[in-house]
Structure formats: structure tokens, C-alpha cells
Design a protein around this motif. Structure first.
Motif, short mmCIF file in Angstrom:
data_model
loop_
_atom_site.label_atom_id
_atom_site.label_comp_id
_atom_site.label_asym_id
_atom_site.label_seq_id
_atom_site.Cartn_x
_atom_site.Cartn_y
_atom_site.Cartn_z
N SER A 15 -0.81 3.09 2.09
CA SER A 15 -0.55 1.95 1.20
C SER A 15 0.94 1.79 0.93
O SER A 15 1.45 0.67 0.79
CB SER A 15 -1.31 2.12 -0.11
OG SER A 15 -0.69 3.06 -0.96
N ASP A 16 1.66 2.92 0.86
CA ASP A 16 3.12 2.85 0.65
C ASP A 16 3.80 2.14 1.82
O ASP A 16 4.69 1.31 1.63
CB ASP A 16 3.70 4.25 0.49
CG ASP A 16 3.39 4.86 -0.86
OD1 ASP A 16 3.02 4.10 -1.79
OD2 ASP A 16 3.51 6.10 -1.01
N GLN A 17 3.38 2.48 3.03
CA GLN A 17 3.97 1.86 4.21
C GLN A 17 3.70 0.36 4.28
O GLN A 17 4.54 -0.42 4.72
CB GLN A 17 3.45 2.53 5.48
CG GLN A 17 3.87 3.99 5.62
CD GLN A 17 3.27 4.65 6.83
OE1 GLN A 17 2.46 4.03 7.53
NE2 GLN A 17 3.65 5.88 7.12
N GLU A 75 2.98 -1.48 1.61
CA GLU A 75 3.30 -2.08 0.31
C GLU A 75 2.06 -2.73 -0.32
O GLU A 75 2.11 -3.81 -0.88
CB GLU A 75 4.44 -3.10 0.44
CG GLU A 75 5.74 -2.47 0.89
CD GLU A 75 6.90 -3.45 0.91
OE1 GLU A 75 6.67 -4.66 0.67
OE2 GLU A 75 8.03 -3.02 1.16
N GLN A 76 0.93 -2.02 -0.18
CA GLN A 76 -0.32 -2.47 -0.76
C GLN A 76 -0.63 -1.64 -2.00
O GLN A 76 -0.88 -0.43 -1.88
CB GLN A 76 -1.46 -2.33 0.24
CG GLN A 76 -2.85 -2.56 -0.34
CD GLN A 76 -3.04 -3.96 -0.87
OE1 GLN A 76 -2.65 -4.93 -0.21
NE2 GLN A 76 -3.60 -4.09 -2.05
#
Length: 503
Positions: free
Chosen positions: A464-466, A468-469
Motif C-alpha cells: 500500500s505504501d508503494q 499510495e493506497q
């Protein structure tokens, strides 16, 4: 000692957030330090009947037992409260009084009964204790986490059995916290993980009998005989596949060799002997070590060799392994699995595969033995992403179930009634019902280790960090699992997250 309440007086003691509870004014143990902050008035050390816990309670929250019995005996309807009232009434009926204020039925006293017998002949004046906010405490409230102070014990085996016995099967549900205003976590002593019964490798599951699998003529290697790998290999052997196995703990290979498998001394030996090698280990780092480590998979990969990664990993790790395998001419497939120990042993897993399509096709007889469905999802990384999405759903759902069951218990509801009603609703599914039963029984036999669930949530958050979720619910659930893992429940079933939710 205050003149209002004397040592041995039977009382009702009220702790914040709980109904008044039957107790007894007692001497504290040497590990139970008097709170440094007593500005609100004098405090008394109270032994709580039924729960066998001790805590310091302000005198303003203490009432004589007999005087307020008729009023307060109806203040709670929980089974634990009823047991506590029963215990104090039994104590009154026996007419037992001890000068030291200790109750022989309490857990603390059972652990120290020899010391008590020795001390009865000598009366000592307790020395004043230095109050310090940093002192270790025996008990805990529902605050931040610290390790509880260790109690003196006569024998470790006796102590452990008493601790488990005091909380099984309902984990001391509906009990008041042990310490008012404490920053320690109010939780039972660590529950020993139930011993995993040995796997009967040679017995076919009914599901496997009904599949009528035509085994491949290729030779298959398998690295890792853990909670999932052992069940998978069992079905590969029993479906007629030619298998060579390796495990970090070599002793685990013995039963599989007896059932017809070969054993390799190192991962590279397995790859050298097999056409297609599967790997199912603990986490991304273990998966990398298996490939790139000393005597690892990569040393024997050639254009004639293929590698299938079944470890629960992130897409980046899978792509790194694929690049290395393909760089030496080998074929690579990631084959993530959905299911737990029972599904692995029964051969009802769901296989999520991505990578080399021809390798996927060649593994079909193996996938039939392992599971009930297999899906090809395209390029390397897609299967890992799909698996993490599904694990995120499972992890958040289980954390929600644990909190719901904790709330039900704190509200005085019977958890078995909650589960019975849940079974009739649209929320009912095998996973929720099975985990609900594990919570009620309180043993948490491992189907899917809690530490693996937390690992998958962590990997989901990394993805999710990659992208941007935002994943606020997954982030909160991950912290709950991390906390339960820190409390010592990493190798228990994931349903042991209830310990963190309830206590």
C-alpha cells in the motif's frame, strides 16, 4: 492498616469500569508494590474471589460485604461474577480465618503454600515499603503493555499447570482488572501452545481418495516441512508423485522418507536431483536465503531445472527470485496458497500461480493433490499481490471477530450464544465460525500461526505504501497482531489475537 477495614474483612471492591466484586482485605505479596500516588485517600490490598487476583483499591470504593450483599449481589450477571459470589459464600460457610490474610484457595497461595506453612509459626511485623512509580507489579490494568513481574514458584511444572487451569477454557472472562490505575496489561499468564499431534503421513485423506489423480512422471523436490509444507508433501506422496524432501530440522524428514520420499542433505542437493522444486518456508527473508544462501537453490539451477515458490512473500521478493532463476536459464513460478493447516492436510487449498505458463501446466497433477482449485494470474508478482489482498481481508476480519467476542464477554453475554446466532446470519462462514470456536475454547491450536498473519498484514501495508493506497483498518489490525505476538502468542493460532483484544 486503616481502622475502617481490617485484615481479613470481607468486602465489595469496585474498580473503574467494573461492577463491585466480592473480595477480602489481604496482605500484598512482596511483588505487589503499593501505588505511589495515593492522593485520593487510603488504599487497601484486596484479594478478589473467583479470579484469584490482588489489587490496591481506594477505601472509597470498598464496602462491607454482608451489609451491602443484598444490594450488590445483583450488580452483574456474568458467570465469573456468580462464581466469585459462590466462592466467598463457601469461604464464609467454612469459617476459615488466617492471620496473614491469605486465602488458601487463591492461585498465589497455592504456589506459596509451603512458605505459608513455614511462616505460620513466626509472626513478623511487615516493614514499611519504599514507594516508587518504577517498581515492578504483580498485577495489571487495561493500560499499556509491560511484562508482569514473575511470581515465586516451587516447581515450574506445577506452576504452569495452575496458571493454565485458572484460565481455561474461558480465559478468566468477565473478571475485573487486577490493578486499579496500573499501566500494566491485565491479561492471563501465557497459555502454553497445544502440542501439535504428529502427522500421519501414510494415511490418505478422503478428499484425496476421491480425486483419482494421475501423477506426473517428473521428480519433484520440496523444501520446508513446516505447518503447511508437511501437509502438502503428504498429499504429493500419497497421490503417487516421486518426491525428494529437505527441511532445516532434518528429523522432520524421517516420517516422509518412511512413507516413500527421498531426503536431500541441502537445498542444492534437492534441486540437483529433482526436475521441479517447490519451496514453502516462513517469510520473504527465509525464501531469499533458500535461493541465494550457502548450498542454496541457485547453485544447481540450469535450463533443465524449474523452481516454484509457495512461501507467502511480497511481489518484489518474488520478482528478485524469478530474475535470478531465469538468469541461469531455469523456469520460475510463484504459487501462493490460500488455506491453513487443515486444508493443506486434506488437499483443499486454493493455488494462486503466476509466472511461467508451461511450468504451471506441468505442475497441474501436483496442484490437484494439494488443492481444490488453481488459478493462473499472469506475470510474476500478480499471485503474491492477490494473496496479500486476501490475507488482508482475513486478518482484519479476525481482529474484528476477536474484538466483538471480547465486547460480548465484557457485556456479560455468553460467547457460545453469540456464535450460535452468528451462524444463522449472512456473516456465517467456515473461517469465522472456526476461529470463534477457538476463541471460546481458549487453547488456540495452530492452524495458521499468528506471526504469519502479522507478516502478511505487514507485507500488505508495504504494498500500500508503494501504491499510495491508504489502509487505516489494516494498519490498526497489524498493530493488534504485533502486540499479541510480543505477548508471546506468535506461534499460536492467529485466533490468539483475542488475548490482546480482551485483556
Amino acid at each position: 492498616m486503616s481502622e475502617v477495614f481490617k485484615l481479613g474483612d470481607l468486602v465489595w471492591a469496585k474498580m473503574k469500569g467494573f461492577s463491585p466484586w466480592p473480595g477480602r482485605v489481604s496482605n500484598p505479596s512482596k511483588d505487589l508494590k503499593k501505588p505511589a500516588n495515593t492522593k485520593k485517600g487510603p488504599v487497601q490490598c484486596i484479594f478478589f474471589f473467583g479470579t484469584n487476583n490482588y489489587a490496591w483499591i481506594e477505601e472509597t470504593h470498598i464496602k462491607p460485604y454482608q451489609e451491602f450483599k443484598d444490594t450488590l449481589v445483583k450488580s452483574s450477571k456474568s458467570n465469573a461474577f456468580k462464581d466469585a459470589v459462590e466462592a466467598i459464600e463457601e469461604f464464609i460457610a467454612k469459617g476459615e480465618v488466617f492471620e496473614d490474610g491469605l486465602d488458601p484457595d487463591s492461585l498465589f497461595d497455592r504456589l506459596k503454600e509451603e512458605t505459608i506453612v513455614e511462616k505460620k509459626s513466626v509472626t513478623k511485623t511487615p516493614k514499611p515499603r519504599k514507594e516508587t512509580p518504577k517498581a515492578k507489579r504483580l498485577d495489571s490494568g487495561a493500560g499499556d503493555v509491560r511484562r508482569p513481574a514473575k511470581k515465586p514458584r516451587r516447581d515450574s511444572s506445577t506452576s504452569n499447570s495452575n496458571r493454565v487451569g485458572s484460565i481455561s477454557p474461558t480465559l478468566n472472562h468477565s473478571t475485573p482488572p487486577r490493578k486499579s490505575g496500573s499501566t500494566l496489561l491485565n491479561r492471563p499468564a501465557n497459555i502454553a501452545r497445544p502440542v501439535t499431534p504428529p502427522l500421519d503421513v501414510e494415511t490418505l485423506s478422503q478428499t484425496l481418495k476421491e480425486k483419482n489423480i494421475l501423477p506426473s512422471t517428473l521428480k519433484f523436490g520440496f523444501l520446508g516441512l513446516g505447518i503447511m509444507g508437511s501437509g502438502i508433501v503428504k498429499n504429493l506422496i500419497n497421490s503417487g508423485h516421486n518426491v525428494i524432501v529437505w527441511n532445516r530440522t532434518q528429523e522432520k524428514c524421517a516420517d516422509f522418507v518412511k512413507a516413500g520420499a527421498e531426503q536431500g542433505l541441502t537445498p542444492s542437493d534437492v534441486v540437483l536431483a529433482a526436475d521441479i522444486t517447490f519451496s514453502c518456508v516462513a517469510d520473504p527473508q527465509a525464501a531469499k536465503d533458500m535461493v541465494f544462501g550457502n548450498c542454496g537453490v541457485l547453485t544447481e539451477i540450469t535450463s533443465e531445472k524449474s523452481y516454484v515458490e509457495m512461501t507467502g512473500i511480497d511481489a518484489e521478493t518474488s520478482q528478485d527470485i524469478a530474475e535470478a532463476i531465469n538468469g541461469k536459464g531455469g523456469r520460475y513460478l510463484e504459487a501462493q496458497v490460500q488455506g491453513s493447516k487443515t486444508q493443506a492436510q486434506e488437499g483443499t487449498l486454493v493455488i494462486l500461480a503466476a509466472g511461467d505458463r508451461s511450468l504451471f501446466d506441468e505442475c497441474q497433477s501436483c496442484f490437484e493433490a494439494m488443492g481444490k482449485n488453481s488459478f493462473y494470474l499472469g506475470e510474476v508478482g500478480n499471485a503474491s499481490k492477490m494473496n496479500l489482498v486476501l490475507q488482508l481481508m482475513a486478518g482484519v476480519t479476525l481482529a474484528g471477530l476477536a474484538e466483538s467476542m471480547a465486547l460480548a464477554d465484557r457485556a456479560g453475554l455468553q460467547q457460545k450464544d453469540v456464535l450460535e446466532v452468528l451462524e444463522l446470519t449472512s456473516l456465517a462462514c467456515p473461517a469465522i465460525l472456526d476461529k470463534g470456536k477457538a476463541i471460546i475454547e481458549g487453547g488456540f491450536p495452530t492452524q495458521l500461526p499468528l506471526q504469519h498473519m502479522q507478516k502478511d498484514l505487514r507485507l500488505s501495508l508495504g504494498m500500500s505504501d508503494q501504491l499510495e493506497q491508504p489502509l487505516p483498518l489494516a494498519a490498526a489490525a497489524n498493530e493488534v497482531y504485533k502486540h499479541a505476538k510480543r505477548l508471546g502468542y506468535g506461534e499460536h493460532d492467529a485466533s490468539a489475537v483475542y488475548i490482546r483484544a480482551r485483556f
